[in-house]
Scaffold this active site. Structure first.
Site: not given
Ligand code: NAD
Length: 261
Positions: A169, A173
């Site tokens: 994750y 990002k």
């Protein structure tokens, strides 16, 4: 004159930050809004909220999977065929961390998270920018030169700092922030602005089921509370507007101070 005389397009519009952004565009006078998400019933919910907020607003719902090239192209084609152009974009579709360290993360899980959060965001911004390159700027609220379009990608505070058990994750990002900066460099000469927003812990359907375990993360931020989807939407709308005409390639952190602590 409205700050938003053009067409808004929001991915992840069925829920949370995307939904709040879509409704905010309507409340702030944007009269043509494209809603995209893979969740069709959520799109209906957002459309109803927009009608309650601004009954004259024209809404186009396009069920979209941002991880699929053809689905993303279909979204932009539909937007242009209905409304003629795409001016303000918020790429908010995304999925949560799998909460595993790298040694426990399977390649399939890594690809699923990055396929939506990073590659999916890139596919969307790529198709949106291609459309923006074909259009002329609209008039602005105070007569300053306008842009051919403005893209706002939703990254995360976790694209700036690390967190335990979230490499897929956090990497997805960080990639969104980096991609945003590169696109901002490449398309400045084309008069297109590209920025991203990095939310902290925001109270949305994504985080609500985990709010109890998110307590320590919330407390890292000096403001010591979760943010609201509206507080993120407000920043997206600023970046999309002609009031942000000199803001380019920024990663606007909206996190109650998490990354400064
Ligand atoms: N909530 C937070 O604390 C937080 C913090 C930082 C960043 N973010 C980011 O903000 C964005 C929005 O998150 P949210 O909190 O509103 O979550 P949410 O779950 O409420 O909304 C995400 C939306 O994205 C849609 N979506 C997921 N995969 C998709 C796909 N392949 N194609 C199309 N739509 C898809 C979902 O259906 C959902 O409607 C995400 O990119 C998320 O990573 C959220």
């Amino acid at each position: 004159m409205s700050l938003y005389p053009g067409v808004a397009l929001i991915t992840g519009a069925a829920s949370g930050i995307g939904q709040a952004t879509a409704v905010s565009f309507a409340k702030e006078g944007c009269g043509r809004i494209v809603l995209a998400d893979r969740n069709a019933s959520g799109l209906g919910e957002t459309s109803a909220l927009i009608k309650d907020a601004a009954s004259g607003c024209e809404v186009l719902k396009v069920q979209t999977d941002v991880s699929k090239v053809d689905s993303v192209q279909h979204l932009v084609d539909e937007a242009v065929s209905h409304f003629g152009r795409v001016d303000y974009v918020c790429n908010a579709a995304g999925v949560l961390s799998n909460n595993e360290r790298s040694s426990e993360t399977t390649p399939d899980e890594f690809d699923r998270i990055n396929g939506i959060n990073y590659r999916g965001c890139w596919l969307c911004s790529r198709a949106e920018i291609k459309q923006m390159l074909t259009q002329d700027p609209l008039p602005t609220h105070d007569g300053r030169p306008g842009n051919r379009g403005s893209v706002v990608n939703i990254a995360s505070q976790l694209g700036i700092v690390g967190r335990p058990a979230a490499p897929a994750y956090c990497g997805s990002k960080a990639a969104v922030i980096s991609m945003t900066r590169c696109d901002a460099i490449d398309y400045s000469k084309d008069n297109i602005r590209i920025n991203c927003v990095c939310p902290g812990v925001i109270d949305t359907p994504m985080t609500k089921p985990n709010m109890d375990v998110l307590g320590p993360a919330i407390s890292i931020a000096p403001m010591d509370r979760p943010g609201t989807a509206q507080e993120v939407a407000d920043c997206v709308l600023f970046l999309c507007s002609s009031k942000a005409s000199f803001v380019q390639g920024s990663a606007l952190v909206v996190d109650g101070g998490y990354v400064i602590n």
